[in-house]
Design a protein around this motif. Structure first.
Motif, mmCIF file in Angstrom:
data_model
loop_
_atom_site.group_PDB
_atom_site.id
_atom_site.type_symbol
_atom_site.label_atom_id
_atom_site.label_comp_id
_atom_site.label_asym_id
_atom_site.label_seq_id
_atom_site.Cartn_x
_atom_site.Cartn_y
_atom_site.Cartn_z
ATOM 1 N N SER A 137 -55.420 -123.140 11.197
ATOM 2 C CA SER A 137 -54.481 -124.169 11.620
ATOM 3 C C SER A 137 -55.240 -125.483 11.705
ATOM 4 O O SER A 137 -56.399 -125.510 12.125
ATOM 5 C CB SER A 137 -53.874 -123.824 12.985
ATOM 6 N N HIS A 175 -55.446 -129.323 13.265
ATOM 7 C CA HIS A 175 -54.961 -130.195 14.335
ATOM 8 C C HIS A 175 -54.165 -131.329 13.696
ATOM 9 O O HIS A 175 -54.552 -131.855 12.651
ATOM 10 C CB HIS A 175 -56.150 -130.757 15.119
ATOM 11 N N CYS A 183 -58.689 -124.673 13.690
ATOM 12 C CA CYS A 183 -58.946 -123.436 14.437
ATOM 13 C C CYS A 183 -58.726 -122.267 13.479
ATOM 14 O O CYS A 183 -57.954 -122.361 12.527
ATOM 15 C CB CYS A 183 -58.103 -123.326 15.700
ATOM 16 N N VAL A 229 -63.188 -122.784 16.594
ATOM 17 C CA VAL A 229 -62.735 -124.169 16.481
ATOM 18 C C VAL A 229 -63.830 -124.923 15.736
ATOM 19 O O VAL A 229 -65.012 -124.826 16.072
ATOM 20 C CB VAL A 229 -62.482 -124.808 17.865
ATOM 21 N N PHE A 239 -52.471 -124.753 16.788
ATOM 22 C CA PHE A 239 -52.641 -125.696 17.886
ATOM 23 C C PHE A 239 -51.328 -125.789 18.636
ATOM 24 O O PHE A 239 -50.246 -125.690 18.054
ATOM 25 C CB PHE A 239 -53.074 -127.071 17.367
ATOM 26 N N PHE A 254 -51.857 -130.769 22.079
ATOM 27 C CA PHE A 254 -52.663 -130.094 21.061
ATOM 28 C C PHE A 254 -54.108 -129.889 21.505
ATOM 29 O O PHE A 254 -54.990 -129.703 20.700
ATOM 30 C CB PHE A 254 -52.602 -130.828 19.713
ATOM 31 N N PHE A 295 -55.188 -124.128 21.758
ATOM 32 C CA PHE A 295 -54.642 -123.427 20.611
ATOM 33 C C PHE A 295 -54.275 -122.015 21.018
ATOM 34 O O PHE A 295 -54.743 -121.493 22.023
ATOM 35 C CB PHE A 295 -55.552 -123.482 19.378
#
Length: 168
Positions: free
Chosen positions: A90, A92, A99, A109, A144, A149, A152
């Protein structure tokens, strides 16, 4: 089309296809990975695609395209992110941070920092901001979480419970 108008897909051999959403035409095929792709996400603010691989690696692939020219793909960075398959990525929405989830029972992360090499080409450095162990659970999803955000969420195999992680 801009990178936002491209469909990016892969096959089980690790070949990645970049398709123009308007015409359906394949603009470019990238075959350098030779490892199955498990997840991909657009990093539009960097004109890149983050790619997760079966071997635990994360690759950042630069995408350059201007109307009427060819699509250029440049491997900007890679990192051995996990001991086993990366199951999810994912990005941000406002920061250069990714992440990841893995079946090694860990979430990660990662900060992605663009810079220039000696020839003036854009490359990226990927550095870990943290690894988080999820005891006895294979991690299968990562995202996130709103509203800021700053957290996560990790989904794990064989449970309905989501894990919320707040990196320090």
């Amino acid at each position: 089309p801009s990178p936002g108008n491209l469909l990016v897909v892969s096959d089980e051999a690790g070949t990645i296809h970049f398709i123009d959403c308007s015409s359906g035409q394949t603009l470019q095929t990238w075959t350098e990975l030779l490892i199955p792709v498990t997840s991909m996400v657009s990093m539009r603010w960097m004109d890149c695609v983050a790619i997760a691989l079966l071997n635990g690696e994360i690759v950042i692939l630069g995408v350059q395209y201007q109307e009427g020219s060819t699509l250029t793909l440049i491997k900007r960075a890679s990192v051995s992110a996990h001991a086993r398959v990366v199951t999810a990525l994912s990005v941000h929405p406002t920061l250069p941070v990714i992440c990841s989830a893995s079946d090694d029972c860990r979430a990660g992360v990662w900060q992605v920092e663009p810079t220039k090499d000696a020839q003036g080409q854009t490359i990226c450095h990927i550095q870990t901001l943290g690894h988080f162990k999820v005891e006895n659970r294979i991690c299968v999803g990562a995202s996130f979480a709103e509203p800021d955000f700053g957290h996560f969420v990790i989904a794990c195999f064989d449970t309905e419970k989501l894990r919320v992680i707040a990196p320090a």
